[in-house]
Design a protein around this motif. Sequence first.
Motif: not given
Length: 473
Positions: A1-2, A5, A270, A276-277, A314-316
């Motif tokens: 996971m990144a 974001r 993933e 990630e978006t 979690h995320g952008p």
Amino acid sequence: MADTRTGAPRDIVLVMTDQQRADLTAREGFPLDCTPALDQLATTGRWFDRAYTTTPLCVPARISLLTGRFPTAHGVLGNSGYDDPSRGPDLIDVLGTAGFRTALVGKNHSHLTPDRLDHWVEFSHFGRVPATAATGTDREFDDWLRANPGTTTTPTPYPLENQLPVRIVDEAIGWLDSAGPDDRSFLWLSIPEPHVPYQVPEPYFPDPDSVPPAATTIDALADRDFSWRYAGRLATLSGEADIVDRARANYVGMLRLVDDQLARLIAHLEQTGRLETTLIVHVADHGDFAGEYGLMRKGPGLPEVLARIPMLFHGPGVRPDPLPSPAHVSIADVLPTICELVDQPVPQGVQGRSLMPLLADPHVGGFPSVYAEQGYGDPLDERQLGDRTPGIRETPSGRLAVDTVNEVTQAGRRRMIRAGRWKLLSHDEGPTQLFDLDADPYELHDLAGRPAHAGVLRKLQRELQRWLTCVEG
């Protein structure tokens, strides 16, 4: 996971579990690893260990999520007999205006109707809705759930693929994959568990001796008000008190089963390059006693095990922090937060607060208290019941079935605020109570009458009055 974001999300997945305790997670110190996928999302995103429902009851809490208003404002206080509370746009309206296609997959139990979303696949606690939508062994399993509405003492005699979370995630993945290259998608992924029926197949069926015991027992009800003692009476009359350890073990197994299916969804996002978006939000509508005070399910009062909920983003737009935010937040805050993330105005009348400043910068403070409500019936005492036993009935098979949400457990009106280590409870027919949650997390020792805590009591009473003015007008 990144690890980082930024920017607006392309897609949003709002995961709601039903009746999930906030504290039965490794990230909060529970000895069993019940929710590794959610823990990973939380600690690589932003999570809140002082998040609360607006009320520990399914329908009003879900409508608070969708409208950003507290129950006394949106007008839905119970689980049945409610009207559409829409007084201005809700979350579905906001996201539709922002250009998202919308879907519900899972449990509804709100004012939403299928015509308002682009895609609708509904499940209840007993399978597909309508029941005729299920076929084959899925239909057999759903019938089995309806015949076993309580706690099973043996592993579920149907394989994992028939379980509701598996089927719901299958449906969710199929719908997300149907998006066109320019589509933005909002999915309300609403899992009906770990709510009763407390059942799991192997390998999720643990030995009760392997599950850490509850910190309290049914003896703790002796010093509580009648609504609590009545809940204990129902548990004893129905026999649920005799198998509470088995029910707690099943509940823990259900947590891991649900989490493994969420892990499958995350892995799919993933693998398809969409994680990630995608903004992932996880909340529960409320908690579960899960054995505390000798009880299961929900019912009386506003204890932490019912009122506090898991919440993560979690995320952008979310700057990761492995530690929980110290802010006190509410399920009513989800709507205004998403509004800001998708650059839409917050609808008029919304009482929740946008969490975006906290998500964008873990060092931002604020939100020193949070408020919740419980109860909708007239005050009631034991003498008014006579020979009646609300909340218990005999099934066609001769077994006693329990409804822990009844005219006794919901009698009167309670209000609470949490501020730091302190919790204040106010009841229209009972004394104000003060608890130190750091020293007394199960609220066994009322400090309201102690001179040493008079200053704290006055401060929290003023804070509660401020909340009441804002929420109830």
